[in-house]
Structure formats: C-alpha cells, structure tokens
Enzyme design. Structure first.
Site, PDB file in Angstrom:
ATOM      1  N   GLY A 252      -1.934   2.022   4.787  1.00  0.00           N
ATOM      2  CA  GLY A 252      -0.651   2.639   4.501  1.00  0.00           C
ATOM      3  C   GLY A 252      -0.814   4.013   3.882  1.00  0.00           C
ATOM      4  O   GLY A 252      -1.858   4.662   3.993  1.00  0.00           O
TER       5      GLY A 252
ATOM      6  N   ARG B   2      -1.149   5.109   0.826  1.00  0.00           N
ATOM      7  CA  ARG B   2      -2.234   5.334  -0.140  1.00  0.00           C
ATOM      8  C   ARG B   2      -3.571   5.441   0.568  1.00  0.00           C
ATOM      9  O   ARG B   2      -4.384   6.306   0.245  1.00  0.00           O
ATOM     10  CB  ARG B   2      -2.277   4.226  -1.194  1.00  0.00           C
ATOM     11  CG  ARG B   2      -3.261   4.555  -2.331  1.00  0.00           C
ATOM     12  CD  ARG B   2      -3.351   3.449  -3.375  1.00  0.00           C
ATOM     13  NE  ARG B   2      -4.118   3.887  -4.527  1.00  0.00           N
ATOM     14  CZ  ARG B   2      -5.439   3.842  -4.617  1.00  0.00           C
ATOM     15  NH1 ARG B   2      -6.160   3.400  -3.596  1.00  0.00           N
ATOM     16  NH2 ARG B   2      -6.058   4.251  -5.720  1.00  0.00           N
ATOM     17  N   CYS B   3      -3.810   4.557   1.528  1.00  0.00           N
ATOM     18  CA  CYS B   3      -5.071   4.600   2.276  1.00  0.00           C
ATOM     19  C   CYS B   3      -5.288   5.955   2.938  1.00  0.00           C
ATOM     20  O   CYS B   3      -6.419   6.439   3.026  1.00  0.00           O
ATOM     21  CB  CYS B   3      -5.085   3.528   3.365  1.00  0.00           C
ATOM     22  SG  CYS B   3      -5.256   1.844   2.787  1.00  0.00           S
ATOM     23  N   MET B   4      -4.216   6.559   3.426  1.00  0.00           N
ATOM     24  CA  MET B   4      -4.323   7.773   4.235  1.00  0.00           C
ATOM     25  C   MET B   4      -4.331   9.050   3.404  1.00  0.00           C
ATOM     26  O   MET B   4      -4.188  10.140   3.952  1.00  0.00           O
ATOM     27  CB  MET B   4      -3.169   7.828   5.246  1.00  0.00           C
ATOM     28  CG  MET B   4      -3.189   6.719   6.279  1.00  0.00           C
ATOM     29  SD  MET B   4      -1.953   6.942   7.574  1.00  0.00           S
ATOM     30  CE  MET B   4      -0.418   6.803   6.630  1.00  0.00           C
TER      31      MET B   4
ATOM     32  N   ASN C   6       0.848  -1.195   0.000  1.00  0.00           N
ATOM     33  CA  ASN C   6       0.000   0.000   0.000  1.00  0.00           C
ATOM     34  C   ASN C   6       0.883   1.244   0.000  1.00  0.00           C
ATOM     35  O   ASN C   6       1.113   1.862   1.035  1.00  0.00           O
ATOM     36  CB  ASN C   6      -0.935  -0.019   1.213  1.00  0.00           C
ATOM     37  CG  ASN C   6      -1.952   1.095   1.155  1.00  0.00           C
ATOM     38  OD1 ASN C   6      -1.722   2.185   1.657  1.00  0.00           O
ATOM     39  ND2 ASN C   6      -3.077   0.819   0.535  1.00  0.00           N
TER      40      ASN C   6
END
EC number: 3.5.3.6
Length: 406
Positions: free
Chosen positions: A393, A395-397, A350
């Site tokens: 990670g 990208r998620c955030m 991620n």
C-alpha cells in the site's frame, strides 16, 4: 533539524522517494512473475495512472516527491558512481569475465537516462547486439533476462529506511531484490542531495556478506521518542534486528528497539501490512496478527558493545511506555471476518500518514476506511486496484527521507 531526518511515523511528512516502475512492470509475465515476487501480472497502464495519482496526492499535501529513476540517472552523471555501480551490478561472478566486460561496454554506450532505465527495468538477451564467447549467452533463451527487472523497487520503503538521523541500506531477504540495495548505496554515496550531508549509514558495506542478518524497511516503524518498532517476519530476522539495534545505539540514533514476532506468511510479509501509526495514540492493526500477547522483546544498549534483550509480557504496555501514553486507540480492520481478511490482503492497514490524523489509503478498502473516518482520521483515498496486487500500500510505496518528530 537535519534535512535528512525521519523522527516519527506521524510527524509532518516533507520529502519522500517513490518509484514509477514502467519498464520493470512491462517485463512481468505469468511465467516469471512469481520468481520476481509478484502474485500476478499487472496492467502497466493502469498501475502507472494509479501511481501518478499517488504522486499528485502527496504533492497536493506539500510533500516533495523524488523519483528513484531520476535520482539514479543523476547519480550516474558521476563517473565514479557509474564505474562502481556497473562493477557491482555487472560482475564477473554473475556473468563470467568476458561476457561481463562486453555487457559493461555495451551499457556505457547508453545515456544515463537509458542506463538507469535498464538497471531498474531489465534487459533481455535478444536486446544485445553482439555474440560473446560466453556459455551463459549461448545457453540462454533470447527472451531470458541478462539483467533481471526489479519491479519490487516500487516498494521503496523496503530497500532503505531512514531512522532518525541515519539510513539503513537493507540487506534484502530474497534474491530477486538483493540488487536493489546497491542502487540506493550509489545514490546515498554520490548523489548531490546526499553526498554533501553527514548522516549515519547502516549495512552500507557492499563487500560484506550479511548472511542471515536480513532486514526490510516494511518491518521498521520509527515510532518516535528514540524508539524503533521492528517486526520479526519472513523477510526480517532476529539477527538483522540485533545488528541494526547495535548500529543505532553506536551512532546514538535510538534508545530502544522493540521487536515483535509476526507469522511467516505472505499476507503479512512485513509489519506495516498489519500495523501502522496514524496519530499520537492511534494505530491501525489487523487483530488476527497484532495483539497484546504477541511475542515482544525490548532491546537496549548494554555498554558500548553489547545489547540487553528482554522478553516482555505485554506488547501494548511496552508501546504505551515507549511513547509515554496513558492509552492506545486501536482501529482494527473493518468488516466481518471475511471482509477484514480481504481488506487486509489489499493493504487496508498499510497507510501512509502525512501528518497526525491524515493518511493516504487505498479507496477500495471501504469498511476499514469507514472505521478510520469514525475515529477522526482523515483519509486521502487513492486508487489501488492494480498497485495493490503487488501486495503493498501507500506506506510500502514510499521512503520518507524528511519527516518531523513528535
């Protein structure tokens, strides 16, 4: 190019929305964390330091970072936005008519900064200075939440995702996250950064019950050239994907949606936990989940109202065709079988691509980062010992709102 435009996963990243969830994380306990979709209680101080490092890393790469709480506070300066948001977040059906009205009056006594903090971070019954003629209040423990915290707002990617010249304000799968969508609806509708722009909006109707058509941004990869890759997961349904595809085609924002079937498992709750795009032909994948023989469908428009949905035999061939590539460079999760499973759990796959071949990744995933380095990918490491325990990670955030195409 429209300033509000995300044309790829790998083009130059210019502007993102992040969230620093201080109040919400401080409300996480061993008793409530699972209901709030966290596996554990995070160290608030360490998590915030890690998030600050993430922000600084992006800013050092000339990425403009907008913070969700600031955007919400600024949106609440608009009286219409404030009235709308309180009407929908503090509804008679959620609290009962008398109690809801008194909560709204109480919240209106706060500054916009305080109100934004409460809406995002939660409010306990014990913090209310009044007793209402309300069975809900009388039956609730003082330390129960009147307004539940929203720690998952940390993962700004999920609640809304920009797809070329439009934004999907996503119908979330889990009850603990459904309120998040209205915060983004308010921001995109009334904040001056967005209200003066014309862009397509999907799933925007707050009064519509989207039923089983759920979709979350972690499952949506804007791979470029008019193509969108979406994972069918525990959070994103075929119904959600088909409805998104229809809206994308209606607004001429995509020419093909590629859907792939993921296991319904927490370790790979979204597509971007097992696959991300790092350079033109380079992808990071977790090979236990992503392979050429996985279930894959190509969705294209069929006239004005219908979809042409075809099951495809080879996912990698579909991907190469969509991106007009002769080959793919697949970088798999590093280490032996045990190490790879551990690193995937800690979001080794991620990563957030800043520009072709440059990514932000958790430094703890040493085996995978070493493979990235050997493949010519430059890793900008950030600490994620606490943030990673939230199961997300870089990208998620992050929610890109401006990124170049390819």
């Amino acid at each position: 190019m429209n300033k509000l435009f995300v044309g790829s996963e790998i083009g130059q990243l210019r502007r993102v929305i992040l969230h620093r969830p201080e109040r919400a994380l401080s409300h996480l306990t061993p008793t409530n964390c699972h209901n709030l979709l966290f596996d554990d209680v995070l160290s608030v101080e360490k998590a915030l330091l890690e998030h600050d490092q993430f922000v600084k890393t992006l800013e050092n790469q000339d990425v403009d970072v907008l913070l969700l709480q600031d955007l919400l506070e600024q949106t609440l300066e608009n009286p219409e936005a404030k009235e709308w948001l309180l009407k929908h977040q503090i509804s008679h059906y959620r609290f009962g008519p008398t109690f809801a009205n008194q909560i709204r009056v109480f919240l209106l006594e706060h500054s916009n900064k305080e109100l934004a903090s409460i809406l995002l971070g939660g409010l306990a019954f014990i913090e209310l200075p009044f007793k209402a003629p309300s069975m809900l209040q009388q039956l609730s423990d003082p330390f129960d939440f009147v307004i539940a915290p929203l720690p998952n707002h940390l993962f700004t990617r999920d609640t809304s995702c920009w797809i070329y010249g439009g934004v999907s304000i996503n119908p979330m799968a889990k009850a603990a996250r459904k309120r998040e969508s209205n915060h983004l609806r308010a921001i995109y509708r009334w904040h001056p950064l967005f209200s003066h722009h014309d862009f397509a909006r999907y799933f925007e109707d707050e009064n519509r019950y989207y039923d089983n058509a759920t979709i979350e941004g972690g499952d949506v990869l804007v791979i470029g050239k008019g193509n969108v890759l979406v994972g069918i997961s525990e959070r994103t349904t075929p119904q959600g994907i088909e409805n998104l595809a229809k809206q994308l085609f209606r607004t001429h924002q995509a020419k093909q949606v590629i859907a792939i079937k993921l296991p319904e498992d927490r370790s790979c709750m979204h597509l971007d936990t097992v696959m991300t795009h790092m350079d033109h032909n380079v992808f990071s994948v977790y090979p236990r989940v992503i392979d050429k023989n996985m279930g894959c469908w190509s969705i294209t428009p069929c006239g004005e109202q219908h979809l042409d949905i075809k099951e495809m035999p080879n996912f990698q061939n579909v991907l190469m065709s969509a991106l007009e590539l002769d080959n793919l460079n697949i970088i798999t999760t590093g280490g032996d079988s045990y190490e790879a499973e551990r690193e995937q759990w800690h979001d080794a796959n991620n990563v957030l691509t800043i520009k072709p071949g440059v990514v932000v990744a958790y430094e703890r995933n040493t085996y995978t980062n070493e493979k990235y380095d050997k493949a010519g990918i430059h890793v900008l490491p950030i600490t994620g010992d606490e943030l990673g325990r939230g199961r997300g990670g870089a990208r998620c955030m992050s929610c890109p709102i401006e990124r170049d195409g390819i």
